[in-house]
Design an enzyme around this catalytic site. Structure first.
Site, mmCIF file in Angstrom:
data_model
loop_
_atom_site.group_PDB
_atom_site.id
_atom_site.type_symbol
_atom_site.label_atom_id
_atom_site.label_comp_id
_atom_site.label_asym_id
_atom_site.label_seq_id
_atom_site.Cartn_x
_atom_site.Cartn_y
_atom_site.Cartn_z
ATOM 1 N N THR A 1 -11.735 -32.166 -11.789
ATOM 2 C CA THR A 1 -11.204 -32.365 -10.430
ATOM 3 C C THR A 1 -11.903 -31.432 -9.453
ATOM 4 O O THR A 1 -11.814 -31.622 -8.250
ATOM 5 C CB THR A 1 -9.696 -32.040 -10.398
ATOM 6 O OG1 THR A 1 -9.505 -30.774 -11.038
ATOM 7 C CG2 THR A 1 -8.866 -33.091 -11.115
ATOM 8 N N ASP A 2 -12.602 -30.417 -9.977
ATOM 9 C CA ASP A 2 -13.069 -29.351 -9.064
ATOM 10 C C ASP A 2 -14.272 -29.753 -8.216
ATOM 11 O O ASP A 2 -14.551 -29.105 -7.218
ATOM 12 C CB ASP A 2 -13.325 -28.028 -9.818
ATOM 13 C CG ASP A 2 -14.479 -28.059 -10.794
ATOM 14 O OD1 ASP A 2 -14.932 -29.165 -11.173
ATOM 15 O OD2 ASP A 2 -14.932 -26.970 -11.196
ATOM 16 N N SER B 1 -18.533 -22.901 -26.786
ATOM 17 C CA SER B 1 -17.137 -23.257 -27.012
ATOM 18 C C SER B 1 -16.485 -23.876 -25.782
ATOM 19 O O SER B 1 -15.331 -24.293 -25.837
ATOM 20 C CB SER B 1 -16.354 -22.019 -27.421
ATOM 21 O OG SER B 1 -16.456 -21.039 -26.407
ATOM 22 N N SER C 1 -18.962 -19.144 -21.073
ATOM 23 C CA SER C 1 -19.788 -17.948 -21.234
ATOM 24 C C SER C 1 -20.830 -17.864 -20.118
ATOM 25 O O SER C 1 -21.135 -16.770 -19.637
ATOM 26 C CB SER C 1 -20.453 -17.924 -22.604
ATOM 27 O OG SER C 1 -21.153 -19.116 -22.825
ATOM 28 N N SER C 2 -21.342 -19.002 -19.657
ATOM 29 C CA SER C 2 -22.352 -18.915 -18.589
ATOM 30 C C SER C 2 -21.743 -18.439 -17.269
ATOM 31 O O SER C 2 -22.322 -17.593 -16.592
ATOM 32 C CB SER C 2 -23.118 -20.220 -18.410
ATOM 33 O OG SER C 2 -22.267 -21.319 -18.403
ATOM 34 N N ASP D 1 -14.993 -22.520 -12.958
ATOM 35 C CA ASP D 1 -15.259 -21.507 -13.981
ATOM 36 C C ASP D 1 -15.582 -20.154 -13.353
ATOM 37 O O ASP D 1 -15.062 -19.118 -13.762
ATOM 38 C CB ASP D 1 -16.439 -21.939 -14.872
ATOM 39 C CG ASP D 1 -16.211 -23.302 -15.497
ATOM 40 O OD1 ASP D 1 -15.075 -23.793 -15.440
ATOM 41 O OD2 ASP D 1 -17.184 -23.866 -16.023
#
Ligand code: GLA
Length: 387
Positions: free
Chosen positions: A35-36, A125, A129-130, A174
């Site tokens: 949705t972002d 995962s 992490s990025s 994120d």
């Protein structure tokens, strides 16, 4: 962890004189998936796992990177002059992208850096992490060079670098979750205008469990960008008949009324997911505020069905994890989390069912896929920090 990276820094670069150590977290998204980039809402939280860096300024223009997660690559050298993405640069394209994005904003690094990194987010995962590496880089550049930017800027710079330096058209979730995380809280973020509020996420009598499928399908980057353009096209079609800025502006009723403007059946399903998922997210946060965990869980389940059937970003392994979870009475809700095509699921599990959850799902997953799933009880942490 601070001692570990400092020790490695001394080993790789000689000593630890003038070195500072930093941390930025990964994230898990509770609900509000894909949705972002559609101007909708998301509800992620920062984790206590993430990426650590020991860093020191240099007098010259050199950049020297070393990652404890890729020790076989040794020291990767580069320069702050003419930053551009290079295949051989591997993971260092992430920090370099952030340096490049700072420069675009008028913040030029006066000199280079030596950096040692160590992350404890399981590789591939889907726990960002990025993004944690991008926010970490921005945070340490701000600290070392005094660049005048806020934590929201760090998120935007990270996203900008990922979109324009690393070619992944991700949304803001994120990086925002990593840069703005708050212990024991999830972030209810409206990606249309970046307004947000924190919502306490300490559940009485239940735990949040992340299950790692340990698969990552190659599709993830390419299909992600395809989904994004399908949504953009559907939005353009809808804009011919209704004045909206993003799919997140539509209610379910409006969508049903105007959806015939979308001239392709696949795009209708993509847009439907974006609209309905946004409304589910708003309702889920409302449910949480009313202490209605049952409803929150049902909305998580509906989110998974929509991501599996309409948005088509799940995969066989993830569906097994979710469907096995749904069979257990003490599971309040379970869904895929993150970009998709592998990675993790997120589940709310009653305390008394946690052991059964791990055992039954672990065994069924092993039997059906030959793979071993990993389980983590989520601890919600703060945003980036200097240690
Ligand atoms: C990835 C992207 C985010 C978001 C999610 C799906 O994690 O980086 O911006 O779009 O997928 O919700």
């Amino acid at each position: 962890m601070k001692e570990t990276v400092l020790k490695k820094f001394a080993e790789v670069f000689g000593d630890t004189e003038g070195v500072s150590v930093y941390f930025a977290p990964g994230r898990v998204n509770m609900i509000g998936e894909h949705t972002d980039y559609n101007g909708g809402h998301v509800f992620p939280c920062a984790l206590t796992i993430g990426t650590y860096a020991a860093a020191r300024k240099r007098e010259d223009d050199k950049l020297r990177f070393y990652s404890m997660n890729f020790e076989n690559l040794g020291v990767i050298e580069s320069s702050i002059v003419d930053l551009k993405p290079e295949k051989e640069a591997g993971w260092t394209n992430y920090p370099k992208g952030v340096m490049w994005a700072f420069e675009k904003r008028g913040f030029k690094m006066p000199g280079g850096l030596d950096i040692v990194l160590n992350g404890n987010i399981p590789n591939g995962s889907g726990l960002s992490s990025s993004a944690s590496l991008e926010v970490l880089t921005g945070y340490l550049l701000r600290d070392l060079f005094g660049f005048d930017v806020t934590n929201v800027d760090l998120a935007l710079i990270g996203q900008y670098s990922e979109n324009n330096f690393n070619g992944m058209n991700c949304g803001i979730m994120d990086q925002f979750a990593s840069a703005m995380g708050k212990k024991d809280n999830a972030i209810f973020l409206d990606t249309a205008d970046l307004s947000y509020e924190y919502a306490p996420l300490v559940l009485e009598g239940a735990k949040i469990i992340v299950t790692n499928s340990k698969v990552k399908h190659q599709l993830v980057d390419s299909e992600y960008n395809v989904r994004r353009s399908e949504c953009e096209k559907a939005l353009e079609e809808l804009q011919m008949v209704i004045g909206i800025g993003g799919l997140g502006d539509l209610s379910e009723e409006q969508f049903e009324e105007y959806k015939s403007a979308i001239k392709d059946e696949v795009r209708v399903r993509r847009a439907k997911h974006a609209v309905y998922e946004n409304q589910r997210t708003i309702r889920a946060v409302e449910a949480l505020k009313n202490n209605d965990i049952k409803l929150f869980g049902e909305l998580m389940n509906a989110s998974h069905v929509s991501l599996r059937d309409d948005y088509q970003v799940s995969c066989g392994e993830i569906d097994i994890l979710v469907e096995e979870a749904w069979k257990i009475p003490g599971v309040v809700g379970s869904r895929i989390t993150g970009g998709g095509f592998g990675g993790c699921t997120v589940s709310i599990v009653k305390d008394e069912a946690v052991e059964e959850f791990k055992e039954k799902i672990g065994a069924a997953y092993q039997e059906k896929t030959g793979k071993q799933a990993d389980f983590y009880v989520v601890e919600i942490g703060d945003g980036p920090s200097k240690l």
